[in-house]
Design an enzyme around this catalytic site. Sequence first.
Site, PDB file in Angstrom:
ATOM      1  N   CYS A 144      19.094  21.202   0.390  1.00 51.72           N
ATOM      2  CA  CYS A 144      18.775  22.398   1.164  1.00 51.72           C
ATOM      3  C   CYS A 144      17.397  22.957   0.829  1.00 51.72           C
ATOM      4  CB  CYS A 144      19.842  23.456   0.940  1.00 51.72           C
ATOM      5  SG  CYS A 144      21.407  23.068   1.775  1.00 51.72           S
ATOM      6  N   THR A 157      22.218  36.896  14.170  1.00 54.51           N
ATOM      7  CA  THR A 157      22.359  37.392  12.795  1.00 54.51           C
ATOM      8  C   THR A 157      22.161  36.311  11.739  1.00 54.51           C
ATOM      9  OG1 THR A 157      24.757  37.043  12.900  1.00 54.51           O
ATOM     10  CG2 THR A 157      23.928  39.222  13.502  1.00 54.51           C
ATOM     11  N   ALA A 158      21.645  35.148  12.096  1.00 51.97           N
ATOM     12  CA  ALA A 158      21.438  34.056  11.135  1.00 51.97           C
ATOM     13  C   ALA A 158      22.712  33.743  10.377  1.00 51.97           C
ATOM     14  CB  ALA A 158      20.308  34.408  10.157  1.00 51.97           C
ATOM     15  N   ASP A 159      23.825  33.741  11.089  1.00 54.07           N
ATOM     16  CA  ASP A 159      25.113  33.453  10.462  1.00 54.07           C
ATOM     17  C   ASP A 159      25.256  31.955  10.225  1.00 54.07           C
ATOM     18  OD1 ASP A 159      27.694  34.003   9.421  1.00 54.07           O
ATOM     19  OD2 ASP A 159      27.921  35.628  10.874  1.00 54.07           O
ATOM     20  N   ASP A 160      26.361  31.564   9.580  1.00 51.96           N
ATOM     21  CA  ASP A 160      26.524  30.182   9.158  1.00 51.96           C
ATOM     22  C   ASP A 160      26.901  29.231  10.285  1.00 51.96           C
ATOM     23  OD1 ASP A 160      26.188  30.406   6.183  1.00 51.96           O
ATOM     24  OD2 ASP A 160      27.780  31.875   6.489  1.00 51.96           O
ATOM     25  N   ASP A 200      24.489  20.551   9.875  1.00 53.17           N
ATOM     26  CA  ASP A 200      23.660  20.616   8.679  1.00 53.17           C
ATOM     27  C   ASP A 200      23.344  19.199   8.218  1.00 53.17           C
ATOM     28  OD1 ASP A 200      22.351  21.509   6.321  1.00 53.17           O
ATOM     29  OD2 ASP A 200      23.663  23.271   6.293  1.00 53.17           O
ATOM     30  N   ASP A 213      29.847  25.522   5.973  1.00 51.03           N
ATOM     31  CA  ASP A 213      29.530  26.559   6.955  1.00 51.03           C
ATOM     32  C   ASP A 213      30.758  27.002   7.734  1.00 51.03           C
ATOM     33  OD1 ASP A 213      26.868  26.700   6.288  1.00 51.03           O
ATOM     34  OD2 ASP A 213      26.202  25.329   7.851  1.00 51.03           O
ATOM     35  N   SER A 256      22.659   8.135  15.438  1.00 54.37           N
ATOM     36  CA  SER A 256      21.744   7.609  14.429  1.00 54.37           C
ATOM     37  C   SER A 256      20.388   7.304  15.051  1.00 54.37           C
ATOM     38  CB  SER A 256      22.318   6.338  13.794  1.00 54.37           C
ATOM     39  OG  SER A 256      22.476   5.323  14.784  1.00 54.37           O
ATOM     40  N   ASP A 264      27.685  31.485   2.849  1.00 53.46           N
ATOM     41  CA  ASP A 264      27.517  30.594   1.697  1.00 53.46           C
ATOM     42  C   ASP A 264      26.048  30.575   1.289  1.00 53.46           C
ATOM     43  OD1 ASP A 264      26.636  29.059   3.842  1.00 53.46           O
ATOM     44  OD2 ASP A 264      27.607  27.222   3.182  1.00 53.46           O
TER      45      ASP A 264
END
Length: 359
Positions: free
Chosen positions: A26, A57-60, A77, A100, A150, A236
């Site tokens: 990360c 709100t930049a939530d997960d 992610d 998340d 991929s 998180d």
Amino acid sequence: MLTSAVSAVADPSSIRLTTLTHGGGCGCKIAPAVLREALAGVSGGFPHPDLLVGSATADDAAVFRLNDQQALVATTDFFMPIVDDPRDFGRIAATNAISDVYAMGATPILALAILGMPINTLPLEVIRRIMEGGADVCRTAGIALAGGHSIDSPEPIYGLAVMGLVAPAQLKRNDTARPGDVLILGKPLGVGVLSAAFKKGLLDTAGYAELLAVTTQLNQVGQALGALAGVHAMTDVTGFGLLGHLLEICRGSGLAASVQFSALPILPTALQLTPQGIGPGAIERNWASYGHEVQLDPNLPDWAWRLLCDPQTSGGLLVSCAPETVGSVLESFHGADFAEAARIGMLASGMPGVTVQEL
């Protein structure tokens, strides 16, 4: 062409994945200030009455209401290797992506793999082991890994798109904290410091064991925490560090936070390495992005801010709960083998920001 490139490496175990990338885990995230500027003015798309959580709100994760009893939680992610062992990399990336969904109080049900690999550099056996590591975690979490996408990429990238379900009444956001709430952190800090030390060849066996134990522990306890009415907000802690993700709670909820540094759970090896200045470049980028919103006790060690900004990969859940719920939250954490989960601070009315005290 592919066959000759693959056969040129007789021993896949000799591949050091972390030497093939400019960053890892990360810590690869775009700096918070840069991301905010890039997204400024970007439309969130067509507004929909059933979109319970979007990008505001930049939530997960995003949350879409299906009916009165169920909402769909969706997230993605992915990142570059934080370790050299391909199976461990796959496990860490998958654990991080699924987190998340848990951070929203939801139950994951389905995942799709995201894979970018330099196919003329990496043996197929290495790529296979990465994917097997991710599949192992999905089996442990009890979710279907149903395919993915991929590409041929100059640097190895792996992650998941994950979907889950949650009852709308049990949904946990990062902008619904309340004044007087207590802050509880589920995992110890220091993953970014350990990963930087590993890449430089400075991490011993004990330190690697610490790194792996934290980053591969699924945050499944989030499902139980979602059922607690006294848990008002949850997120998180990942690439923006503890301060960055706590500030997202503060901004979204219109509250000020106070953190007790001595109460923070910290990996033992990270406590040894941080004063030596070891850590990823994301630490400085994070501090440059939000340091002006943080007040540090002058009695803190001069390296304390580095741990507070350290980018966590597959980090712990950060919970904002009513004081009377603290016992239940800690009992849930400890019962799920999060032995170092601890109360670290409080929220109060005031200008959004974070004050960090020594005691």
